[in-house]
Design a protein around this motif. Sequence first.
Motif, PDB file in Angstrom:
ATOM      1  N   GLN A   1     -14.899  16.041 -50.533  1.00  0.00           N
ATOM      2  CA  GLN A   1     -13.935  16.963 -51.110  1.00  0.00           C
ATOM      3  C   GLN A   1     -14.587  18.326 -51.402  1.00  0.00           C
ATOM      4  OE1 GLN A   1     -12.285  15.745 -54.843  1.00  0.00           O
ATOM      5  NE2 GLN A   1     -10.662  17.278 -54.792  1.00  0.00           N
ATOM      6  N   GLU A   2     -15.763  18.323 -51.995  1.00  0.00           N
ATOM      7  CA  GLU A   2     -16.474  19.569 -52.273  1.00  0.00           C
ATOM      8  C   GLU A   2     -16.800  20.307 -50.971  1.00  0.00           C
ATOM      9  OE1 GLU A   2     -18.994  18.500 -56.294  1.00  0.00           O
ATOM     10  OE2 GLU A   2     -19.717  17.771 -54.360  1.00  0.00           O
TER      11      GLU A   2
ATOM     12  N   GLU B   1     -15.169  20.164 -48.066  1.00  0.00           N
ATOM     13  CA  GLU B   1     -13.961  20.737 -47.477  1.00  0.00           C
ATOM     14  C   GLU B   1     -13.511  21.990 -48.230  1.00  0.00           C
ATOM     15  OE1 GLU B   1     -12.465  20.030 -44.650  1.00  0.00           O
ATOM     16  OE2 GLU B   1     -13.858  18.404 -44.238  1.00  0.00           O
ATOM     17  N   ILE B   2     -13.604  21.975 -49.552  1.00  0.00           N
ATOM     18  CA  ILE B   2     -13.214  23.143 -50.347  1.00  0.00           C
ATOM     19  C   ILE B   2     -14.088  24.334 -50.004  1.00  0.00           C
ATOM     20  CG2 ILE B   2     -13.187  24.097 -52.695  1.00  0.00           C
ATOM     21  CD1 ILE B   2     -12.308  21.285 -53.649  1.00  0.00           C
ATOM     22  N   ARG B   3     -15.395  24.120 -50.011  1.00  0.00           N
ATOM     23  CA  ARG B   3     -16.325  25.215 -49.726  1.00  0.00           C
ATOM     24  C   ARG B   3     -16.189  25.704 -48.278  1.00  0.00           C
ATOM     25  NH1 ARG B   3     -18.017  29.636 -50.476  1.00  0.00           N
ATOM     26  NH2 ARG B   3     -20.195  30.118 -50.108  1.00  0.00           N
TER      27      ARG B   3
ATOM     28  N   ASN C   1     -13.486  25.680 -46.427  1.00  0.00           N
ATOM     29  CA  ASN C   1     -12.270  26.493 -46.352  1.00  0.00           C
ATOM     30  C   ASN C   1     -12.491  27.885 -46.936  1.00  0.00           C
ATOM     31  OD1 ASN C   1     -10.719  24.557 -45.063  1.00  0.00           O
ATOM     32  ND2 ASN C   1      -9.965  23.684 -46.976  1.00  0.00           N
ATOM     33  N   GLN C   2     -13.257  27.972 -48.016  1.00  0.00           N
ATOM     34  CA  GLN C   2     -13.551  29.274 -48.618  1.00  0.00           C
ATOM     35  C   GLN C   2     -14.330  30.154 -47.652  1.00  0.00           C
ATOM     36  OE1 GLN C   2     -15.663  28.095 -52.136  1.00  0.00           O
ATOM     37  NE2 GLN C   2     -13.804  27.993 -53.384  1.00  0.00           N
TER      38      GLN C   2
END
Length: 81
Positions: A64-65, A67-69, A71-72
């Motif tokens: 999850q971390e 994928e978030i990073r 995308n950023q």
Amino acid sequence: MEKTYVIGALLLVAVTCGCSSRGGSAAGGALGGAAIGAGAYEYNAYRQMQQLDQDYKTGKMNKQEYEIRKNQIEKGSLFQK
């Protein structure tokens, strides 16, 4: 790696066009400076993605971390997709 070549080619064209005339020198210089700035920004995004992949593979972050990073980084980059 192909993207680096594209950026380099665009930079070369911008510098060459800017040096062909006096009036074009200022515009070419501005365009060349912008191309260098964009290239440096894209290289930084590339390095961040490499570090992100390495951190994920070594288990320093969960999916999850990651994928978030990811995308950023992709939102702020023209080529990282």
